[in-house]
Design an enzyme around this catalytic site. Sequence first.
Site, short mmCIF file in Angstrom:
data_model
loop_
_atom_site.label_atom_id
_atom_site.label_comp_id
_atom_site.label_asym_id
_atom_site.label_seq_id
_atom_site.Cartn_x
_atom_site.Cartn_y
_atom_site.Cartn_z
N ASP A 300 0.86 -1.17 0.00
CA ASP A 300 0.00 0.00 0.00
C ASP A 300 0.91 1.23 0.00
O ASP A 300 1.86 1.30 0.77
CB ASP A 300 -0.89 -0.01 1.24
CG ASP A 300 -1.85 1.17 1.26
OD1 ASP A 300 -2.33 1.54 0.18
OD2 ASP A 300 -2.09 1.70 2.35
N ASP A 542 -1.27 -0.36 6.61
CA ASP A 542 -1.42 0.21 7.94
C ASP A 542 -2.80 0.77 8.19
O ASP A 542 -3.11 1.19 9.30
CB ASP A 542 -0.37 1.30 8.18
CG ASP A 542 -0.55 2.50 7.24
OD1 ASP A 542 -1.35 2.39 6.28
OD2 ASP A 542 0.10 3.54 7.48
#
Length: 786
Positions: A300, A542
Site C-alpha cells: 500500500d 497500515d
Amino acid sequence: MTRPVAHRGLSAADVAARIARGEVNDVPVRSSRSTADIVRANVFTRFNAIIGVLFLIVLVVGPLQDGLFGFVIIANTAIGIVQELRAKKTLDSLAVIGETRPTVRRDGTAAPVATREIVLGDLIELGPGDKCVVDGEVAEADGLEIDESLLTGEADPVAKQPGDAVMSGSFVVAGGGAYTATKVGREAYAAQLAEEASRFTLVHSELRTGISLILKYVTWMMLPAAIGLVVGQLLVQGHDWREAVRRMVAGIVPMVPEGLVLLTSVAFAIGVVRLGRRKCLVQELPAIEGLARVDVVCLDKTGTLTEGGMDVSELRVLPDARTDETYVRQVLGALGEADPRPNASLRAIIDAYPDGTGWRCTQALPFSSARKYSGAALNSPDTGSATWLLGAPDVLLPAGHGALRETEQLNAQGLRVLLLARTERELGDPRVAEDVTPAALVVLEQRLRADAAETLRYFAEQDVAAKVISGDNAVSVGAVAGQLGLPGAQAPVDARRLPAERQGMAEELDRGTVFGRVTPRQKRDMVGALQSRGHTVAMTGDGVNDVLALKDADIGVSMGSGSEATRAVAQIVLLDNSFASLPSVVAEGRRVIGNITRVATLFLTKTAYSVLLAILVVCTRVPYPFLPRHLTLLSTLTIGVPAFFLALAPNKERARPHFVRRVMRYAVPAGLIAGAATFVTYLLARAHYGGEGALQAQTSAATLTLFLISLWVLAIIARPYTWWRVGLVLAMAAGFLLVLVTPFLQHFCALRLVGTVLPWTAVAVAAVAATALELTWRWVGRRFPA
C-alpha cells in the site's frame, strides 16, 4: 468546534467496585508460550521418550560410554529450552511495545488503558481502524460503520446506531462513536479466538509438517528393526543378552533424527530474537518461514512507500467556485474540525488551514475507502448553511471535466489531489456525490520514505514481484513508484477497469505493477486472484482499508503505527514503521528454511544408512558392526556439531516448496551408498581379522569407512565453501583423528585400527563411495534443478 460529551462513563468508584467483583477483561494477552509450556514441549516428546528408554536400557546392560547419546539428548533439550525462553523474552517485551490501548471514558475524561484493565460497563470510544476489544452496545454514533467480516464472513460494513450490539473482533471502517462494555473477559464473543490467535506457535508450517511426516515413518521402521536385531544377535550369533541389547540399541539410536526437531525449533527461536532486535514483532512464528516463500509482495503506497504525514503544497480555487480563497480556507478548516479522528490528508489540511472556528457542523459523513470522499453540513454565521464534500476528483466529477485534466497533470508529478465541492443534496442521500459544484483543488505533497527505493531494489534482486495497490489516483501512485525506480510504474492501472472475474483479474495483475483507485474489497479480491495463479502473497498495510487483504494474504505485515485492526490480523508487525525491515524478515526466513533443508539431509542420510545396516545384518546373520558409542561419536562429529553451525549460518537461497521430497531425493541414495560401503568394509574386515580382539578391529575398520563417507556428505552439504565452512569440515576430521591417536579416547570409544591393509582398504572403499556420492549429487542437481 466542540462536541458535547453525552456520556461521562463510569466513575472511579464504579470502576473500583467492578474490579472488586472480578468484572474485568482478564483474558490474558499471550504473545508467547508460557515457561511451563516451553519446558513441557521440549522435554516430553515422542523421540525423547524413545531415546530415554534406550538410554536406561544401556545403563542396565552396558558401560556408561555406550549411553553417551542420552547425555546428548539432555544437552540438546536444554539448548532448545534456553533458546525458546530467549525468544519468549523478546516476544513478550515487543508485545508490550505494540500492545493495543483502547480509549476509555471515565468521569467524562477519555484516556487510553490496557485492554485487560477494561471493566464491565466501561464506555469505550471508537474511531476508524479501532478494533472492538469486548462485546458491547453502541452509546454514541457519528456515521459509525463497523466491519464484522472477521467474525461473520460478510464483507459489507454495518451502520451502527445507539442501542445496536457490537461484537468483539469487529472493527471500525468509518465514522466514530462509543459503546458500553456488556461482556468482558472470556464471556466476550471473540475472546477465545483472540487468545488462541495471539499465541506463539511452532506449528502449521511446511517445514515442521514435513519433519513430522518423516519422523512418523521412522517410528514405524524402528520396531521391526529392533526385533530383528535382538533376535539375530541372540539366536543366530549366540551373544549373551546384554551384548545383544547393546548391539540392538546401536542399530536403533541412529535411526532417530532427534536433533532435527531441536534445530528447527532453535533456528526459528533465534530468528525471532534477531528480528526482535530490528523491532519486528512476529505474532505467528511460521510467518518467518512463510515470508521467505513469498514471490509477490503487495504494497500500500501510503505508510509503506510514503510516510504517513503529508503537507499541503498548493490550493487552487476553481473558476466554478463563485467564492474567494479566504472563504475556501475557512470551509476546509471547518471540515477538519468536523472530523474528530482525521486521516493523514485531513490532518495536513487542518495544519494548513486552522480557520474553522465559529462554524457549526450539523451533520457529518466520515471518510470511507469505499466512497473515496467525506463530507459535512456546515453552518456559517456569515453565509448560512451549506453541504460540502472533500474527496477524489475523479470520483466526484464527471469524465471530461476541465478540473480532471488539471488533476492529471498534478498526479503525474506524484502529487495527491483532493477536490472540495459543494452539493445541494443531503448527506444521507445515496446520490449526494452527483452534480456537485467544484470549488477548489487541494494539492498535497507526499513524503517518500528514504529507505523505500533500496527495499524495492532488494525485492527485485530476490525475484520477488512488488505490486503497489493503493486507493489513490493511479497516475499519482505510478509517479511516486516511478520516483522510487519501480519497474512498470510508467503504466499504472485504474482498478475500476479491472475485470471482476478472478482469472481475468489475475492476468492483469501479472502484467501490471501499479494499481490505483482500489477499493478494500478489490484488495482482497486481488490477493485471491494472485494466489489462484500459484503465487505466495505478502500484503503490507497500515490502514483499516487493508484489513481484509491482510487477513487473506499468505503473510500479512502491518506497520506499528497502523490501525488496531491491521495489527490484530497481521502475522508480522513492524514496530518501528520501517518498510526497510522487510528484507530482514525475508532474509531470516530464507536462512531458516535453507539451512534446515541442509541439515535435514545430514540427519536423514544417517537414518537411511542405519536402516540399511539393520536390514543387512538381519539378512546376513552377522553381528551388528557397531556399539552405541561408535555411532554417538560419528553423529556428533559429522552431524550434531556441524549441523548446529550450518543451521544458524547466513543463507540467501530462495525458499522452495516440497521440503520432504527435496530432502529425501539426496538423503536416501546417499544413505544407501554409505550403508552399503560400510557393510562391504565390515565383511572384508571379518574375512581378514580373526582371533581375540577381531570384533573390535572389524568394527574400527567399518567405523573409519562410515566416518569418511559421512564427512564427505558433510563437505557436500556445506557448499558453497567459505573459510569457516572449510574450517568446520577440517575440525571434524581433526576430532576423529584425535580419537584414533589418543590411547585414552581409543579405549573409551573402543576403536583400534590394526595393521595397514584393512585401514587403507577402508579408505579406498570410502573413496569409491565418495565418488558415487558426487555423481549422485550432480545427477540430482540436473534431474531436479533449483
